[in-house]
Design a protein around this motif. Structure first.
Motif, short mmCIF file in Angstrom:
data_model
loop_
_atom_site.label_atom_id
_atom_site.label_comp_id
_atom_site.label_asym_id
_atom_site.label_seq_id
_atom_site.Cartn_x
_atom_site.Cartn_y
_atom_site.Cartn_z
N THR A 194 -1.37 10.55 9.17
CA THR A 194 -2.79 11.20 8.45
C THR A 194 -2.87 10.86 6.83
N ASP A 195 -3.92 11.10 6.75
CA ASP A 195 -4.54 10.77 5.00
C ASP A 195 -3.90 11.47 4.05
N SER A 196 -3.84 12.74 4.67
CA SER A 196 -3.38 14.14 3.75
C SER A 196 -1.80 13.71 3.34
N THR A 198 -0.07 10.89 3.74
CA THR A 198 0.51 8.92 3.37
C THR A 198 -0.48 8.33 2.03
N GLY A 216 -3.83 8.86 1.40
CA GLY A 216 -5.38 8.37 1.96
C GLY A 216 -4.84 7.24 2.52
N PHE A 217 -3.92 7.13 3.53
CA PHE A 217 -3.55 5.70 5.17
C PHE A 217 -2.90 4.58 3.60
N SER A 218 -1.99 4.99 1.96
CA SER A 218 -1.75 3.89 1.32
C SER A 218 -0.59 3.55 2.25
N TYR A 260 -13.94 6.59 4.44
CA TYR A 260 -14.31 7.35 5.02
C TYR A 260 -14.22 8.34 4.21
N ALA A 282 -11.79 6.87 -1.03
CA ALA A 282 -12.00 6.61 0.59
C ALA A 282 -13.08 6.20 1.24
N PHE A 335 -8.32 10.14 -2.28
CA PHE A 335 -9.47 10.20 -1.77
C PHE A 335 -10.95 10.07 -1.73
#
Length: 560
Positions: free
Chosen positions: A287-289, A291, A293-295, A554, A552, A549
């Motif tokens: 999940t984003d939080s 990783t 922010g999906f990194s 999204y 990002a 974030f």
């Protein structure tokens, strides 16, 4: 078979699966059932200040106890609790949500009673609950025994909330009920698919020059820490965790290298995970939080992924393979890939020179150094989303510590009521809450429930004058990130008429050291520490995540 009431049967089944406390708020549609709760030996009613807090408390209880129960009244109560139930759904915590409803004849007659919209429609709240529960039931005299058993089995199997409606005229109905204990369901495997998975995974492991393990939260939810340890030690490879699985693998272990969060990771951890020829991703959720922010930069073709009811080797999926069976199969491959591992504790010891406590103004970096020294083996650490979560995520936990956070659902204020739940689930352990001032103001009244129940946690309120986690994303000086100034020590005093609490305020390093010393010497009292820091002072990982974030895709509409 035996004869009992519907309410007593539900409570007996809850007892059998380990529920010893029921959280909630009374309402007239469930008072009959609450009388049965009070009369039932072995189950205690825990009244909360509101239904949302009750749901949060049930979530915390379920994480440490394995399952929890919540009772609210129809409409107003259950909808107030729904945010907490939804958080348990997102974070895979088994909670039994029990709702007292108007009597059957009232519903059938579409009467315009209170806690409804006055139009005879009694289905709206149930439709909402259906979006965040994996099984639902409306109990009648005829279906109660079978429906209770069905729903509870789903709760245990899928580790997510379920929803049981108990009409006020049904709770005391007498039924014939099974006398045997409830047989709970566990994920199972198709033997042929398990064999194919094990063979393919064994080949991948043997061909790999380097192997690493990345641990996710599903290992903890399905109580598979022992199997994880056996596998990791047999392979003898580096082990890292996502922050939502912090503490699942012992962080003082020689193989533990730290937390992985994509680009926000320590360079050694990132290289070990992303460059491994074969990565065992065990119960992970990217999940984003967790990783950055999906990194994350992980090649799926090099991953052996395990989940509760399925597994994969590279791009080949194996349905109906349970994580437990898959872990045992991997441990039985005989693969041993020892490598030189620089554990997290070794790197910390080499890289940090301890500076004595000074009288200087308190800053985040020095706060976390002192907090690290304050931790003890066996502690339960609960951290609210924001500076508390990301500061704590970087610290090595002592042996047998448990870490509780909510990074996926991310509902601020969750942790104070969750602390009530964790304490009742594991009363023999020391529980420490880290919570920001903004988060605390959402659910502060549950502090009174902790005191009313004679519980003795350590609560550390990080007072940085507003929503610092939001300031790190956008609006560093914006008014919408400001909150009211409270005199937090006076609030504790107001909630504590029996003088059960100790309070301290720290805005320098030496006053924080004194506060921690007071906490060590007052283990039989609730200790409330207010740690005051600058509003833009935040852990480095949170600052970097905020920037990720803020940019990002999204978070913004695509440019046309």
């Amino acid at each position: 078979m035996g004869v009992c009431t519907v309410g007593d049967y539900l409570l007996r089944r809850l007892q059998e699966i380990g529920v010893r406390h029921v959280f909630g708020v009374p309402g007239d549609y469930q008072l009959e059932f609450l009388d049965q709760v009070e009369a039932m030996d072995g189950i205690d009613w825990v009244g909360n200040c509101n239904e949302l807090n009750a749901a949060y408390a049930a979530d915390g209880y379920g994480r440490l106890n394995g399952i929890a129960a919540l009772v609210t009244t129809f409409g107003v109560g259950e909808l107030s609790a729904l945010n907490g139930v939804a958080g348990a759904y997102a974070e895979s915590v088994p909670v039994v949500s029990i709702v007292g409803t108007p009597a059957t004849f009232v519903v059938e007659g579409k009467q315009k009673v209170h806690h409804t919209a006055g139009d005879g429609d009694f289905t709206r709240a149930a439709k909402c609950a259906g979006e965040y529960t994996v099984a639902q039931a409306i109990l009648t005299r005829d279906n109660a025994a079978s429906e209770i058993d069905r729903v509870l089995r789903f709760c245990w199997l899928l580790k997510r909330p379920v929803y049981i409606m108990v009409p006020s005229d049904v709770a005391y109905e007498t039924i014939e009920a099974p006398a045997d204990p409830l047989a709970l369901l566990e994920p199972s495997s198709d033997p042929r698919k398990l064999e194919k998975f094990a063979g393919r995974a064994r080949d991948a492991l043997r061909a790999a020059r380097s192997v690493a393990v990345l641990v996710g939260p599903e290992v903890d939810r399905y109580h598979l820490t022992g199997q994880l340890m056996e596998l990791a030690e047999r392979i003898a490879c580096p082990v890292a965790c996502l922050s939502n699985a912090k503490g699942v693998f012992p962080e003082d272990h020689d193989q533990f290298i730290g937390g992985y969060a994509g680009k926000l990771s320590d360079a050694y951890v990132r290289e070990s995970i992303e460059n491994a020829d074969c990565l065992l991703a065990l119960g992970t959720q990217f999940t984003d939080s967790v990783t950055g922010g999906f990194s994350q930069n992980i090649d799926p073709s090099r991953v052996i992924a395990l989940h509760p009811t399925g597994a994969a080797v590279g791009n080949t999926q194996y349905a109906h393979v349970s994580m437990k069976d898959a872990l045992l199969a991997l441990a039985g491959t005989g693969v041993h890939k020892p490598s030189a591992i620089a554990s997290l504790l070794q790197r910390r010891a080499r890289g940090q020179a301890y500076e004595p406590v000074r009288s200087a103004r308190l800053v985040q970096e020095r706060f976390w150094e002192q907090f690290q020294a304050f931790l003890e083996p066996g502690d339960v650490v609960i951290a609210d989303q924001g500076t508390a979560y990301y500061g704590c995520a970087e610290l090595p936990l002592p042996h047998d510590c448990t870490f509780v956070g909510q990074p996926l659902w991310g509902s601020i204020g969750y942790t104070l009521p969750a602390l009530l739940g964790t304490m009742l689930a594991a009363p023999g352990r020391r529980h420490i809450l880290l919570i920001g001032d903004g988060s605390f103001q959402l659910t502060a009244q549950e502090l009174s429930t902790l005191l009313r129940n004679g519980l003795h946690p350590v609560i550390i309120l990080i007072n940085n004058d507003g929503y610092t986690v939001e300031r790190c994303i956008l609006g560093a000086d914006a008014s919408y990130n400001n909150i009211a100034t409270w005199r937090y020590d006076r609030l504790v005093e107001a909630f504590d008429p029996q003088d059960l609490a100790v309070t301290a305020k720290a805005n320098t390093e030496d006053t924080l050291a004194a506060a921690f010393a007071a906490a060590r010497s007052n283990r039989d009292r609730l200790v409330f520490v207010e740690a005051v820091m600058e509003r833009l002072d935040a852990p480095e990982s949170l600052v970097k995540l905020g920037k990720a974030f803020a940019t990002a895709d999204y978070h913004h509409a695509p440019v046309s």
